[in-house]
Design a protein around this motif. Sequence first.
Motif, PDB file in Angstrom:
ATOM      1  N   THR A 131       5.280  32.391  -9.490  1.00 61.52           N
ATOM      2  CA  THR A 131       5.045  32.838 -10.860  1.00 61.52           C
ATOM      3  C   THR A 131       4.660  34.304 -10.800  1.00 61.52           C
ATOM      4  O   THR A 131       3.813  34.683  -9.989  1.00 61.52           O
ATOM      5  N   ASP A 132       5.249  35.128 -11.643  1.00 59.24           N
ATOM      6  CA  ASP A 132       4.833  36.530 -11.608  1.00 59.24           C
ATOM      7  C   ASP A 132       3.424  36.658 -12.176  1.00 59.24           C
ATOM      8  O   ASP A 132       2.917  35.760 -12.841  1.00 59.24           O
ATOM      9  N   GLY A 133       2.789  37.766 -11.876  1.00 54.77           N
ATOM     10  CA  GLY A 133       1.387  37.953 -12.227  1.00 54.77           C
ATOM     11  C   GLY A 133       1.094  37.830 -13.704  1.00 54.77           C
ATOM     12  O   GLY A 133       0.136  37.169 -14.109  1.00 54.77           O
ATOM     13  N   ALA A 134       1.915  38.440 -14.548  1.00 52.69           N
ATOM     14  CA  ALA A 134       1.675  38.391 -15.991  1.00 52.69           C
ATOM     15  C   ALA A 134       1.781  36.966 -16.519  1.00 52.69           C
ATOM     16  O   ALA A 134       0.968  36.531 -17.341  1.00 52.69           O
ATOM     17  N   GLU A 135       2.769  36.225 -16.023  1.00 49.02           N
ATOM     18  CA  GLU A 135       2.941  34.836 -16.464  1.00 49.02           C
ATOM     19  C   GLU A 135       1.786  33.967 -15.995  1.00 49.02           C
ATOM     20  O   GLU A 135       1.310  33.095 -16.722  1.00 49.02           O
ATOM     21  N   MET A 136       1.296  34.220 -14.793  1.00 52.26           N
ATOM     22  CA  MET A 136       0.169  33.450 -14.289  1.00 52.26           C
ATOM     23  C   MET A 136      -1.065  33.675 -15.160  1.00 52.26           C
ATOM     24  O   MET A 136      -1.741  32.721 -15.558  1.00 52.26           O
ATOM     25  N   VAL A 137      -1.358  34.921 -15.459  1.00 49.97           N
ATOM     26  CA  VAL A 137      -2.508  35.237 -16.312  1.00 49.97           C
ATOM     27  C   VAL A 137      -2.323  34.623 -17.696  1.00 49.97           C
ATOM     28  O   VAL A 137      -3.257  34.052 -18.268  1.00 49.97           O
ATOM     29  N   ASP A 138      -1.106  34.697 -18.235  1.00 47.67           N
ATOM     30  CA  ASP A 138      -0.821  34.099 -19.539  1.00 47.67           C
ATOM     31  C   ASP A 138      -1.094  32.600 -19.524  1.00 47.67           C
ATOM     32  O   ASP A 138      -1.702  32.057 -20.452  1.00 47.67           O
ATOM     33  N   ARG A 139      -0.650  31.918 -18.478  1.00 46.27           N
ATOM     34  CA  ARG A 139      -0.889  30.473 -18.385  1.00 46.27           C
ATOM     35  C   ARG A 139      -2.376  30.162 -18.282  1.00 46.27           C
ATOM     36  O   ARG A 139      -2.863  29.217 -18.903  1.00 46.27           O
ATOM     37  N   ILE A 140      -3.088  30.927 -17.490  1.00 48.92           N
ATOM     38  CA  ILE A 140      -4.542  30.704 -17.349  1.00 48.92           C
ATOM     39  C   ILE A 140      -5.210  30.855 -18.715  1.00 48.92           C
ATOM     40  O   ILE A 140      -6.010  30.011 -19.124  1.00 48.92           O
ATOM     41  N   GLU A 141      -4.866  31.926 -19.434  1.00 45.05           N
ATOM     42  CA  GLU A 141      -5.474  32.159 -20.747  1.00 45.05           C
ATOM     43  C   GLU A 141      -5.053  31.115 -21.772  1.00 45.05           C
ATOM     44  O   GLU A 141      -5.823  30.735 -22.646  1.00 45.05           O
ATOM     45  N   ARG A 142      -3.821  30.635 -21.654  1.00 43.99           N
ATOM     46  CA  ARG A 142      -3.300  29.655 -22.612  1.00 43.99           C
ATOM     47  C   ARG A 142      -3.914  28.278 -22.407  1.00 43.99           C
ATOM     48  O   ARG A 142      -4.211  27.564 -23.368  1.00 43.99           O
ATOM     49  N   TYR A 143      -4.098  27.882 -21.157  1.00 41.75           N
ATOM     50  CA  TYR A 143      -4.500  26.504 -20.870  1.00 41.75           C
ATOM     51  C   TYR A 143      -5.992  26.309 -20.611  1.00 41.75           C
ATOM     52  O   TYR A 143      -6.484  25.184 -20.662  1.00 41.75           O
ATOM     53  N   LEU A 144      -6.707  27.386 -20.319  1.00 40.49           N
ATOM     54  CA  LEU A 144      -8.130  27.254 -20.011  1.00 40.49           C
ATOM     55  C   LEU A 144      -8.952  28.031 -21.030  1.00 40.49           C
ATOM     56  O   LEU A 144      -8.585  29.128 -21.420  1.00 40.49           O
TER      57      LEU A 144
END
Length: 146
Positions: A131-144
Amino acid sequence: TAPVIVGLDFSGNPVRIDAAADGPTMVAVVAHWCPHCNQEVPRIVELGNEGALPEGLNVVAVSTSPSPDRPNFPPGDWLADVNWAWPALADGVSPELDRFLAAEAYGVSGFPFVLLLDGDGTVAARWSGETDGAEMVDRIERYLEL
């Protein structure tokens, strides 16, 4: 609910993965020989160094499926070489089942495998592959909720 995983790091120190007790957690299940893990792990380190990971997020690696005849062995040295700054659990093995315990408990289907555990210990999201960095951060912010 995610299982609580208890084991040792590569120095023999105890590691416990228990989001219900410790708060929102990102678990990265990685293998030292996996080319995708060799891209993902430094990416996570970079996000941490840049301050891009949300405050209050616990990060832990589970190093699994070691193989002495494959690249970057031993895995503890590999993680040290890429400056992994968080706990890293060395996955245990069940000789009876011929399986790696944490990988089995988390339902790992490929490498790298990332789980986001919310503060009550529930799996909020999981995925396999880079997962690229921006997508990883987006997922963390979206799900947690941090």
